[in-house]
Design a protein around this motif. Structure first.
Motif, PDB file in Angstrom:
ATOM      1  N   UNK B 518       1.414  -1.195   0.492  1.00 17.39           N
ATOM      2  CA  UNK B 518      -0.156  -0.046  -0.637  1.00 17.39           C
ATOM      3  C   UNK B 518       1.150   0.897  -0.053  1.00 17.39           C
ATOM      4  N   UNK B 519       2.240   1.200   0.754  1.00 19.74           N
ATOM      5  CA  UNK B 519       2.777   2.411   1.156  1.00 19.74           C
ATOM      6  C   UNK B 519       3.534   3.188  -0.177  1.00 19.74           C
ATOM      7  N   UNK B 520       3.655   1.612  -1.105  1.00 18.84           N
ATOM      8  CA  UNK B 520       4.520   1.831  -2.827  1.00 18.84           C
ATOM      9  C   UNK B 520       3.523   2.211  -3.590  1.00 18.84           C
ATOM     10  N   UNK B 596     -10.452  -2.765   6.617  1.00 16.96           N
ATOM     11  CA  UNK B 596      -9.103  -2.108   6.780  1.00 16.96           C
ATOM     12  C   UNK B 596      -9.376  -1.823   5.267  1.00 16.96           C
ATOM     13  N   UNK B 597      -9.081  -1.661   3.967  1.00 14.79           N
ATOM     14  CA  UNK B 597      -9.473  -1.094   2.896  1.00 14.79           C
ATOM     15  C   UNK B 597     -10.098  -0.332   2.741  1.00 14.79           C
ATOM     16  N   UNK B 599     -12.753   1.009   4.765  1.00 16.69           N
ATOM     17  CA  UNK B 599     -13.297   1.536   6.227  1.00 16.69           C
ATOM     18  C   UNK B 599     -12.242   2.676   6.694  1.00 16.69           C
ATOM     19  N   UNK B 600     -10.475   1.705   5.793  1.00 19.97           N
ATOM     20  CA  UNK B 600      -9.276   3.150   6.388  1.00 19.97           C
ATOM     21  C   UNK B 600      -9.070   3.867   4.720  1.00 19.97           C
ATOM     22  N   UNK B 601      -8.478   2.418   4.144  1.00 19.14           N
ATOM     23  CA  UNK B 601      -7.933   2.973   3.464  1.00 19.14           C
ATOM     24  C   UNK B 601      -8.320   3.721   1.980  1.00 19.14           C
ATOM     25  N   UNK B 602      -9.382   3.258   1.859  1.00 14.65           N
ATOM     26  CA  UNK B 602     -10.110   3.682   0.749  1.00 14.65           C
ATOM     27  C   UNK B 602     -10.989   4.760   0.983  1.00 14.65           C
ATOM     28  N   UNK B 603     -11.393   5.209   2.146  1.00 10.89           N
ATOM     29  CA  UNK B 603     -11.052   7.041   2.616  1.00 10.89           C
ATOM     30  C   UNK B 603     -10.118   7.624   2.413  1.00 10.89           C
TER      31      UNK B 603
END
Lengths: 435, 615
Positions: B518-520, B596-597, B599-603
């Protein structure tokens, strides 16, 4: 100003009530960051059950709250949620009123100083305007009521909220100048958790300042006031302690509450500094380090009181922060109390140096606590060192925050007496360095 | 503390960091990627070694003789399986009892939230059969598990046969100090989940199961066996468990040590290890192996039946027999001896496996990279976010240069309202909540109105919500707060960048691979996005680097790494099935990647999208 405050209280109560109804409440009340062995609601319930059975609630090393708390909840156990919400509201309203009063005084003092031309000319931009001070009390109430830490603490029914309410009542009456009530609430706060004892220095300084008694050790009036205050304080403490004795019929609670706070036998991880050290330590050093760690809380009172003897309210803020960092079983509820004071010092922002770094670290640590706890306890792949590293970082950030505010406060005072744009002897621009 | 207190040095440092911000960020990114690629280079890795004393120095002798008989049992099992058309419970109970085990069964049933098209199941009903060999040498407080899944079709019969053969042989040995539980579970992970929940008296996923009638001690370690042929060329070790959790490295060391001793070819990720690390092909082989492990770990799913054990502090791995065209073959007796040796060593354990690493990556079975070596790769990427945040902070904190007439000042000085930051935050999170909840709740409505199956409905709804989220937030925010200020987006970006940094940091701690991938992709987006870059091009890049596209590329890359490249259409179908599997994994086993994706990463990504279209 009452309308926004009412609105704020309604919002805060709604959030708490909604969280009480959700499944999160159970999870939160188990978090070690939010409840300590002293303040856990589960333990209060256990103590109540023992009391109902006619057994001393202090038998069995579960319950460590004071007798007054257990008798309070003896009557209010069905209304526990309302009690805790009420405690938060009382705290917020007290802080609101206290800060409002304090700001009035600050402004009056500033006016006198301006009229007397005591400020250097280039310091005009440091003068605080009534417009910017108008919303500070509301912000203080908001910082307390809407702080996630307070909300967590309240939803977990940590008795820390009650302690905060007592301390804020003490602050309110001190700032209002009511000597007797100030002493009574200080003794109540001390009775609850010993550490607020260090606030007595600040209270004394403030009350003396208010009554125009010079802080001079050679003056008779100084000692007379100290004696008066101590008499009221110790007297009410004596009454409360004896009342507890008569309620319970035994002195069981003294070792179980105060011995527990001072000798730190419960090494459940928390956000404080004690547990890891004392879990690692050889038994024969324990007493020594216990003294060292506990003296930490009390020791700073002396230098801080000397340095800040003209600014007792800032001293109260510093003391609250020191207590919440160095006490033996800290929780996030303790932190939220001193954080509520941050808006009062919003005029110091231009002198703060590390606020960005510190707020990043505090934010990251708050998120990492549950993650590392999960890795350590549930996944079993990390260990206590990970969690303690974050605890350490969290406390270092808090210390940096407090010392940053301390530095900024002193620096503003320095500028107010020596001018904002300092020159060196040779005329070049000088900078202040903390060494 | 000089840096923190000396204002001159601080100013110099901050000046340096803000002036050279972009070059430092680029260098950090490259260094992060280079560091990660370097991890597979053998001189930079450590050789595996056994840390656990109880398993190290003690010699054991493997004598398991009855491979052929085990295979015969396997064939018998297969015949009964065919006859009953499922798990031959009665036969298994009888056979285990005749081998002297205490046998119990557990029934379970589970309705999936939507049909699983990969494994063709919706209403799952099954039975687990397990037999306990009581420890003759100690007070039955600890146990080991050997499990073999009963899969439909002709698969895995040999594993059950070998399991029964080992049970018979173990029964006659006197040295067991731990109970050994032989488990045959039906419906792979669902059965395993039911059994583990029953064993530990928990119910985390709302499954129906009958309580266990018999228990052993607390389980110390478990192995899951998958064998589908009489002879194998190599044994493959699968370590990746639920949410990217890995067992203690000592378990892998134990397997490797016995493979060396007995002379069995062993692989990880289906790749043999090579000795020519200094050649290009040798290095790329190691990179492939490590990348496969990273992708598998990042997916957060359990890649064998062992994956669910890890949640209960039980070190577990799956051993898979692979039969390829290679000449060198290993028969069932040898495999049995290997397992015997491993169990005898595990039997010697005095405490749970904890001496060795829990956080590691393996470029080959004999080498590993520990957390101290791989975390810097992530750290270098995360530092970029902090640098950008610092830069923004400095920009926000220093007042803008005064214009001549001082008109622009008034607007700039008024600090952006809380609303202008809060609104996008709230809206993007609500979109995330919609992405999390809508697909499963709306499948019936979707099936009614469109010609799709339930599974397709779920996946397509997810994609639709995801795409709709792109259109929603910036429009509403413009309506609510009117014209955004220059200061406004900077504050929003500061919040978003810090949010992303904390989020990725926490993810990387739990599941390094997911955090790193994800960081990449997200860090470059977070670093360069402003409202002033060319709109169309940046929007394209932003979409390409969004979490959903990352998943799509990962699917293709994963297939390539496994040397099974797929065409675009097949890849797309695979992508859809991966999404449905991700949602199912969350619903069935509590895998955290999907929430995770969504609720948090996508927003968080939406916030950057929002900044790009800041008006």
């Amino acid at each position: 100003m009452a309308a926004p405050l009412t609105l704020l209280v309604i919002v805060a109560v709604t959030i708490r009530a909604a969280l009480y109804r959700s499944s999160l409440a159970d999870v939160i009340s188990e978090r070690v960051e939010v409840v300590s062995p002293l303040t856990a609601w589960k333990r209060v319930v256990e103590g109540l059950a023992l009391l109902d059975l006619g057994v001393s609630p202090y038998s069995g090393d579960v319950f460590h709250e004071t007798p007054l708390i257990i008798y309070l909840f003896h009557f209010l156990v069905d209304y526990a949620e309302i009690t805790f919400m009420l405690a938060d509201v009382i705290t917020a309203v007290c802080l609101y009123m206290a800060v409002k009063d304090y700001n009035k005084q600050v402004f009056r003092k500033q006016k006198y100083a301006l009229e007397a031309d005591r400020y250097p000319l280039d310091c005009l931009e440091l003068i605080r305007s009534p417009k910017e001070m108008y919303y500070i009390p509301l912000k203080v109430a908001m910082f307390y009521l809407l702080n996630p830490f307070t909300i967590l603490s309240c939803v977990a029914k940590s008795t820390c909220g009650l302690n905060n309410a007592v301390i804020s009542l003490f602050i309110l009456f001190t700032i209002k100048g009511n000597v007797l009530l100030s002493a009574i609430f200080l003794s109540l706060a001390t009775y609850q958790s010993i550490y607020p004892l260090t606030l007595s220095a600040a209270a004394l300084l403030y009350l003396m300042q208010r009554q125009y008694i010079p802080v001079n050790l050679q003056r008779w009036s100084f000692w007379w006031f100290v004696a008066q205050y101590s008499f009221m304080y110790l007297g009410s403490l004596f009454v409360i302690v004896c009342l507890s004795f008569f309620l319970l019929g035994s002195w069981d609670y003294l070792p179980s509450v105060y011995g527990f706070i001072l000798s730190v036998p419960d090494l459940t991880p928390n956000i404080g500094l004690f547990w890891y050290f004392f879990a690692e330590m050889f038994e024969h050093f324990r007493l020594f380090f216990l003294c060292v760690f506990q003296i930490n809380v009390f020791f700073y009172t002396v230098p801080l009181s000397i340095k800040l003897k003209d600014h007792p309210v800032f001293l109260i803020f510093m003391q609250l922060a020191v207590i919440s960092i160095f006490k033996s079983y800290p929780t996030v509820g303790d932190i939220s109390l001193y954080m509520a004071f941050l808006p009062v010092w919003s005029h110091l922002h231009r002198f703060l140096r590390n606020i960005f770094l510190v707020s990043c670290v505090l934010l990251a640590c708050s998120a990492l606590f549950p993650v590392l706890w999960h890795l350590w306890i549930y996944a079993g792949s990390a260990n206590s060192n990970f969690y303690y590293a974050i605890t350490l970082l969290f406390n270092v950030a808090q210390i940096l925050l407090v010392s940053d505010y301390f530095y900024a406060f002193l620096r503003r005072e320095h500028h107010l007496s020596y001018g904002l744009y300092l020159k060196r002897k040779d005329g070049s621009e000088a900078t202040l360095v903390l060494k | 503390m000089g840096l923190l207190s000396d204002p001159n040095r601080r100013r110099a440092l901050i000046n340096l960091l803000t002036r050279l911000n972009a070059p430092i960020c680029v260098v950090c990114y490259m260094a992060g990627v280079a560091w990660f690629m370097g991890l597979a280079f053998e001189p930079f890795t450590l050789r595996t070694y056994m840390s656990e004393n109880a398993m190290g120095s003690t010699m054991v002798e493997e004598r398991f003789p009855a491979g052929e008989r085990a295979l015969a049992t396997g064939r018998e099992f297969s015949a009964h399986k065919k006859k009953t058309g499922g798990m031959p419970v009665d036969w298994l109970v009888k056979t285990m009892q005749s081998r002297g085990l205490e046998v119990f069964t557990q029934r379970f049933s589970r309705r999936l939230p939507f049909p699983d098209e990969d494994k063709e199941r919706y209403m799952v009903k099954g039975t687990n059969v397990y037999g306990i060999l009581r420890a003759p040498r100690a007070s039955r407080t600890e146990a080991l598990v050997l499990s073999a899944p009963c899969t439909p079709g002709d698969n895995n019969n040999q594993a059950v046969g070998l399991l029964l053969g080992l049970a018979q042989y173990f029964r006659n040995q006197v040295y067991w100090a731990k109970d050994i539980i032989f488990l045959v579970n039906e419906h792979d992970l669902i059965g395993m989940q039911a059994w583990l929940e029953g064993y530990h008296h928990t119910n985390t996923t709302g499954m129906d199961w009958s309580p266990l009638q018999g228990r052993g001690g607390s389980i110390q370690a478990a192995l899951s066996l998958e064998l589908s042929s009489d002879v194998v060329t190599s044994l493959d070790l699968v370590l990746e468990g639920l949410n990217g959790q890995l067992p203690n490295l000592d378990l892998a060391n134990l397997f490797y040590a016995f493979c060396q001793k007995i002379g069995v070819l062993c692989t990880t990720q289906g790749k043999l290890q090579r000795n020519d690390w200094d050649s290009v092909s040798g290095y790329s082989h190691a990179v492939q192996t490590m990348m496969l492990m990273v992708m598998k770990q990042a997916s957060g799913r359990s890649w064998g039946d062992h994956g669910l054990f890890l949640r209960y502090h039980i070190e577990a791995a799956t051993i898979k027999g692979i039969n390829s065209f290679r000449q060198y073959k290993t028969d069932a007796t040898t495999t049995g001896r290997l397992l015997e040796g491993m169990y005898r060593k595990l039997n010697n354990l005095l405490e749970r496996l904890h001496q060795s690493y829990f956080f590691y990556l393996m470029p080959s079975l004999s080498h590993f990279v520990s957390i101290g070596y791989y975390m810097p790769a992530f750290g270098l990427l995360a530092v970029i976010l902090l640098l950008r945040a610092l830069d923004l902070w400095v920009q926000i904190a220093t007042p803008p240069p005064r214009t001549e007439d001082g008109v622009a000042d008034a607007e700039q000085i008024s600090s952006p309202g809380v609303l202008s930051v809060l609104t996008p935050l709230v809206i993007s999170h609500l979109t995330g909540v919609a992405l999390y909840t809508l697909p499963i709740h709306f499948q019936e409505v979707a099936v009614e109105h469109f010609p799709v199956s339930e599974t397709e409905a779920v996946v397509l709804t997810a994609i639709a919500v995801y795409t709709a989220g792109l259109a929603l937030p910036h429009n509403t925010h413009r309506l609510l707060t009117g014209r955004g200020t220059e200061q406004g987006w900077k504050v929003l970006k500061l919040v978003a960048v810090l949010y992303l940094a904390v989020l990725l940091g926490c993810t990387a701690l739990i599941n390094f691979s997911l955090g790193f991938i994800l960081a990449l992709t997200l860090v470059p987006v977070a670093a360069f996005i402003t409202p002033h870059v060319p709109k169309a091009l940046s929007a394209f890049i932003l979409v390409i680097l969004s979490p959903a596209c990352t998943l799509l590329f990962s699917v293709f890359l994963f297939q390539d790494l496994q040397e099974m490249p797929v065409s675009f259409l097949d890849g797309w179908m695979l992508y859809l099935s991966v999404i449905s599997q991700g949602i199912l994994d969350h619903a069935l086993y509590g895998s955290l990647v999907y929430p995770l994706v969504s609720l948090l990463v996508y927003p968080c990504w939406l916030l950057f999208w929002n900044i790009l279209f800041w008006k």
